[in-house]
Design an enzyme around this catalytic site. Structure first.
Site, PDB file in Angstrom:
ATOM      1  N   TYR A   1      17.199  28.746   9.998  1.00 35.22           N
ATOM      2  CA  TYR A   1      16.009  29.467  10.460  1.00 35.22           C
ATOM      3  C   TYR A   1      15.872  29.381  11.978  1.00 35.22           C
ATOM      4  O   TYR A   1      16.047  28.308  12.562  1.00 35.22           O
ATOM      5  CB  TYR A   1      14.749  28.866   9.838  1.00 35.22           C
ATOM      6  CG  TYR A   1      14.530  29.243   8.394  1.00 35.22           C
ATOM      7  CD1 TYR A   1      14.377  30.572   8.024  1.00 35.22           C
ATOM      8  CD2 TYR A   1      14.459  28.265   7.414  1.00 35.22           C
ATOM      9  CE1 TYR A   1      14.163  30.911   6.689  1.00 35.22           C
ATOM     10  CE2 TYR A   1      14.237  28.594   6.083  1.00 35.22           C
ATOM     11  CZ  TYR A   1      14.094  29.922   5.726  1.00 35.22           C
ATOM     12  OH  TYR A   1      13.874  30.249   4.429  1.00 35.22           O
TER      13      TYR A   1
ATOM     14  N   MET B   1      13.024  23.947   3.691  1.00 40.59           N
ATOM     15  CA  MET B   1      12.214  23.286   2.666  1.00 40.59           C
ATOM     16  C   MET B   1      13.069  22.445   1.714  1.00 40.59           C
ATOM     17  O   MET B   1      12.714  21.319   1.366  1.00 40.59           O
ATOM     18  CB  MET B   1      11.417  24.338   1.876  1.00 40.59           C
ATOM     19  CG  MET B   1      10.475  23.727   0.860  1.00 40.59           C
ATOM     20  SD  MET B   1       9.619  24.956  -0.133  1.00 40.59           S
ATOM     21  CE  MET B   1       8.462  25.621   1.036  1.00 40.59           C
TER      22      MET B   1
ATOM     23  N   ARG C   1     -10.854  -0.497  14.499  1.00 40.56           N
ATOM     24  CA  ARG C   1     -10.652   0.220  13.251  1.00 40.56           C
ATOM     25  C   ARG C   1     -11.626  -0.445  12.266  1.00 40.56           C
ATOM     26  O   ARG C   1     -12.808  -0.252  12.391  1.00 40.56           O
ATOM     27  CB  ARG C   1      -9.169   0.147  12.832  1.00 40.56           C
ATOM     28  CG  ARG C   1      -8.783   1.223  11.849  1.00 40.56           C
ATOM     29  CD  ARG C   1      -7.283   1.260  11.571  1.00 40.56           C
ATOM     30  NE  ARG C   1      -6.790   0.041  10.922  1.00 40.56           N
ATOM     31  CZ  ARG C   1      -5.548  -0.111  10.467  1.00 40.56           C
ATOM     32  NH1 ARG C   1      -4.663   0.865  10.591  1.00 40.56           N
ATOM     33  NH2 ARG C   1      -5.165  -1.243   9.895  1.00 40.56           N
TER      34      ARG C   1
ATOM     35  N   LYS D   1       0.841  -1.206   0.000  1.00 37.39           N
ATOM     36  CA  LYS D   1       0.000   0.000   0.000  1.00 37.39           C
ATOM     37  C   LYS D   1       0.875   1.254   0.000  1.00 37.39           C
ATOM     38  O   LYS D   1       2.082   1.164   0.251  1.00 37.39           O
ATOM     39  CB  LYS D   1      -0.923  -0.024   1.215  1.00 37.39           C
ATOM     40  CG  LYS D   1      -0.193  -0.030   2.556  1.00 37.39           C
ATOM     41  CD  LYS D   1      -1.149  -0.355   3.693  1.00 37.39           C
ATOM     42  CE  LYS D   1      -0.418  -0.403   5.015  1.00 37.39           C
ATOM     43  NZ  LYS D   1      -1.307  -0.844   6.104  1.00 37.39           N
TER      44      LYS D   1
END
Ligand SMILES: *Cc1c(COP(=O)(O)O)cnc(C)c1O
Length: 376
Positions: free
Chosen positions: A271, A319, A139, A44
């Protein structure tokens, strides 16, 4: 020139890991004088980020493939896979049954609505189903109370020529933890035992590795295990590395140093200036950031391999770039190879742990912009 980042997928590692799981199951079968269960290789989420076509090639020796996206199931057929395919969430609307029929897919059935859809479908052949029991994870699946009548309805559909084989299936919530599988397994046995023959499937990677004996087949019933993550060489456990089972990492995320900064003591990096150099040091800039799928929550200290030497990430991941400490690698400069995770770097699970998540998430989150190369 494209950016130097790429992911290598090793088909040899996929095949090797499947072998490791099979041998593990063989041993359990021998010890219990039973038969080795068959393996549904779970592919998957684009084969946990490795690519459906790579998985079809790498897992060619599996007895079956399991996923939940119908489009991925179709891609398996188009890639030449002729064996069983299990849809782990079954079908979602009546129109899906056309694809189930055309591509000969086996469907998990976990709701009354799905049984209704089957009852109204016009199919060219019988659909094999795995009737799912909710044994406590809450689930997917029929509750223990509803399972018997769902099974009776499936039998009716079989008499009407709609359904073929009716299997029984459940999923464990805590196979990787201290709670284990015994409680859910007991419920599964109590509910399904009297319901006649048909294939059985209970184990994910954690249960396959830790409790292989519960998947050993005795008598007429076929057993199928459903390992996913371990087949890619990552661990389902927080307390055991994949390498301890002899598993090999199938995805290696690699890039290069594209910039170098010589910092004086007291200089900040990245950053938010979250890292400050305590003494003069060299910092390398790597072409890999969170837009490539590298986790932004990985902080200073996360392992990364530069020029074959293990060092650490410093400052915040941006990023498109991240920064690394080059002090342990004085020879490193522009173009030096960097391994973010995989065969020649830290394991994906180590990076995941540093980022407060699991290897699964990092593998699945590999960004589409990262070029994928296939190793033999
Ligand atoms: C994802 C999944 C698996 C495989 O789980 P791993 O932990 O990756 O081995 C097996 N069964 C079901 C129903 C799943 O959703």
């Amino acid at each position: 020139m494209p950016r130097p980042i790429h992911a290598s997928i090793s088909l040899a590692a996929l095949g090797h890991n499947l072998d490791v799981v099979r041998r593990h199951l063989d041993q359990a079968a021998q010890a219990a004088s039973g038969r080795t269960p068959s393996i549904w290789a779970v592919i998957k989420a684009n084969a946990y980020g490795h690519g459906i076509e790579a998985a079809v090639a790498g897992f060619s020796a599996a007895q079956g493939l399991a996923m939940l996206d119908l489009a991925e199931a179709v891609r398996c057929r188009e890639a030449g896979w002729g064996g069983p395919i299990l849809l782990l969430e079954g079908f979602f609307q009546p129109a899906d049954l056309d694809l189930v029929d055309r591509y000969h897919l086996c469907a998990t059935v976990h709701t009354r609505e799905q049984l209704d859809m089957l009852a109204h479908a016009r199919l060219s052949r019988r659909v094999d189903i795995m009737l799912k029991l909710n044994s406590g994870m809450n689930r997917l699946g029929f509750s223990a109370d509803a399972y018997g009548s769902a099974h009776a309805r499936a039998l009716q559909l079989r008499e009407q020529g709609v359904v073929g084989a009716i299997g029984k299936m459940t999923h464990f919530a805590c196979a990787d933890g201290t709670q284990g599988v015994a409680g859910q397994m007991q419920i599964f046995q109590n509910v399904t035992q009297a319901l006649g023959d048909g294939p059985i499937s209970v184990c994910n990677s954690a249960a396959t590795l830790r409790y292989p004996q519960i998947a050993v087949a005795h008598g007429a019933q076929a057993h199928w295990v459903r390992p996913g993550i371990c087949l890619y060489g990552a661990s389902p456990f927080s307390d055991a590395e994949a390498a301890t089972f002899g598993l090999r990492s199938a995805m290696s995320l690699r890039s290069q140093i594209i910039g170098v900064q010589d910092l004086p003591a007291g200089a900040d990096v990245g950053y938010g200036a979250t890292f400050r150099a305590e003494r003069p040091m060299r910092v390398g800039v790597v072409a890999c950031g969170y837009a490539d799928g590298y986790p932004r929550h990985a902080g200073t200290g996360t392992p990364v391999t530069v020029g074959g030497v293990r060092t650490r990430l410093v400052g915040r991941v941006s990023m498109d770039m991240l920064m690394v400490d080059l002090d342990p690698v004085p020879a490193a400069g522009i173009g030096t190879p960097v391994s973010l995770w995989g065969q020649d770097g830290p394991s994906v699970d180590e990076v995941a742990t540093a980022a407060g998540t699991i290897g699964y998430e990092l593998l699945c989150a590999l960004a589409p912009r990262v070029p994928v190369k296939r190793d033999p």
